[in-house]
Scaffold this active site. Structure first.
Site, PDB file in Angstrom:
ATOM      1  N   HIS A 195     -21.809 140.559 -27.961  1.00 34.79           N
ATOM      2  CA  HIS A 195     -23.147 141.067 -27.717  1.00 34.79           C
ATOM      3  C   HIS A 195     -23.289 142.514 -28.184  1.00 34.79           C
ATOM      4  O   HIS A 195     -22.335 143.286 -28.111  1.00 34.79           O
ATOM      5  CB  HIS A 195     -23.448 141.081 -26.223  1.00 34.79           C
ATOM      6  CG  HIS A 195     -23.352 139.754 -25.549  1.00 34.79           C
ATOM      7  ND1 HIS A 195     -23.201 139.607 -24.205  1.00 34.79           N
ATOM      8  CD2 HIS A 195     -23.398 138.484 -26.052  1.00 34.79           C
ATOM      9  CE1 HIS A 195     -23.164 138.323 -23.872  1.00 34.79           C
ATOM     10  NE2 HIS A 195     -23.257 137.623 -24.985  1.00 34.79           N
ATOM     11  N   LYS A 204     -21.291 151.722 -24.694  1.00 27.93           N
ATOM     12  CA  LYS A 204     -20.903 151.106 -23.415  1.00 27.93           C
ATOM     13  C   LYS A 204     -19.531 151.634 -23.022  1.00 27.93           C
ATOM     14  O   LYS A 204     -18.656 151.790 -23.884  1.00 27.93           O
ATOM     15  CB  LYS A 204     -20.781 149.581 -23.554  1.00 27.93           C
ATOM     16  CG  LYS A 204     -22.047 148.857 -23.926  1.00 27.93           C
ATOM     17  CD  LYS A 204     -21.775 147.356 -24.067  1.00 27.93           C
ATOM     18  CE  LYS A 204     -22.930 146.674 -24.762  1.00 27.93           C
ATOM     19  NZ  LYS A 204     -22.657 145.257 -25.033  1.00 27.93           N
ATOM     20  N   TYR A 237     -19.870 147.806 -16.424  1.00 25.83           N
ATOM     21  CA  TYR A 237     -20.293 148.361 -17.723  1.00 25.83           C
ATOM     22  C   TYR A 237     -21.268 149.508 -17.484  1.00 25.83           C
ATOM     23  O   TYR A 237     -22.285 149.313 -16.808  1.00 25.83           O
ATOM     24  CB  TYR A 237     -21.078 147.362 -18.578  1.00 25.83           C
ATOM     25  CG  TYR A 237     -20.641 145.918 -18.585  1.00 25.83           C
ATOM     26  CD1 TYR A 237     -19.365 145.536 -18.972  1.00 25.83           C
ATOM     27  CD2 TYR A 237     -21.545 144.922 -18.249  1.00 25.83           C
ATOM     28  CE1 TYR A 237     -19.009 144.195 -18.995  1.00 25.83           C
ATOM     29  CE2 TYR A 237     -21.192 143.583 -18.268  1.00 25.83           C
ATOM     30  CZ  TYR A 237     -19.914 143.245 -18.647  1.00 25.83           C
ATOM     31  OH  TYR A 237     -19.561 141.920 -18.663  1.00 25.83           O
ATOM     32  N   ASP A 255     -24.190 131.971 -25.403  1.00 25.03           N
ATOM     33  CA  ASP A 255     -23.081 132.467 -26.229  1.00 25.03           C
ATOM     34  C   ASP A 255     -22.550 131.364 -27.152  1.00 25.03           C
ATOM     35  O   ASP A 255     -22.175 131.613 -28.298  1.00 25.03           O
ATOM     36  CB  ASP A 255     -21.943 133.003 -25.348  1.00 25.03           C
ATOM     37  CG  ASP A 255     -22.265 134.355 -24.726  1.00 25.03           C
ATOM     38  OD1 ASP A 255     -23.337 134.911 -25.043  1.00 25.03           O
ATOM     39  OD2 ASP A 255     -21.453 134.855 -23.929  1.00 25.03           O
TER      40      ASP A 255
END
Ligand SMILES: Cc1cn([C@H]2C[C@H](O)[C@@H](COP(=O)(O)OP(=O)(O)O[C@H]3O[C@@H](C)C(=O)[C@@H](O)[C@H]3O)O2)c(=O)[nH]c1=O
Length: 187
Positions: free
Chosen positions: A66, A76, A136, A172
């Protein structure tokens, strides 16, 4: 400034592993998970816009790959709070000398390392234990219209996943392989 992090470089420019330096005493330990002042030295310069937490039940599960595209491209900081994962970052930066190269790190909660993933990289991970919790920190808010996903078994990337691919989200599983004309993402 007290140093609470140590930088571990990777073969890919701007992609870093951050070793946290916990302070221990008889009660246990104290550690910083994020520090704007110190992480700015390692390339993180935006305010944190979101902190997200995931729990993954089964070993072998895969999330990814992603990223968010401009104008919502984001950095991130990925931390494993419980269990262990194989955490993968893929360089998709237009013009990068390491375009399409990936680098994986083994994040183990007790080892106190976080992965600092800059803009222009896709990210995914495979759990190497049951009951994994991840945290995250994001430099941008969630922008579903800017999301970009790649199939984790893309033949051009040839990512090594240590275990057979286990549970994945429907979404996904349906992400496409990279188009043969794909040249990277801009800023
Ligand atoms: C990422 C995200 C998802 N969602 C929603 C969308 C969806 O309904 C539900 C679950 O989303 P996902 O299936 O995308 O969750 P997940 O597969 O865990 O997504 C995460 O994967 C790892 C690899 C990353 O790098 C993260 O940035 C994030 O993309 O949560 C939010 O509301 N806010 C968010 O920030």
């Amino acid at each position: 400034m007290a140093q609470r992090f140590e930088l571990i470089e990777t073969p890919l420019r701007d992609l870093h592993l951050i070793q946290r330096l916990p302070l221990g005493d008889e009660r246990g330990y104290f550690q910083r998970l994020f520090c704007a002042e110190e992480l700015a030295l390692f390339g993180w310069r935006e305010p944190v816009q979101q902190i997200n937490h995931t729990y993954t039940k089964e070993k072998g599960s895969v999330r990814g790959l992603h990223m968010q595209l401009a104008p919502h491209a984001e950095a991130k900081l990925i931390t494993c709070l419980r269990g262990e994962v194989w955490d993968v970052a893929v360089d998709l930066r237009l013009g990068s000398s390491t375009f399409l190269h990936w680098h994986a790190v083994h994040l183990i909660a007790e080892k106190a390392c976080s992965y600092l993933i800059p803009e222009g990289f896709a990210h995914g991970f495979q759990t190497l234990s049951d009951d994994v919790e991840m945290l995250y920190c994001h430099s941008q808010a969630y922008a579903p219209d800017s999301e970009f996903g790649i199939h984790v078994q893309d033949p051009r990337l040839q990512i090594h996943w240590p275990l057979p691919i286990g549970r994945q989200s429907e979404r996904d599983q349906q992400f496409p392989f990279l188009d043969q004309h794909f040249q990277g993402v801009g800023r």
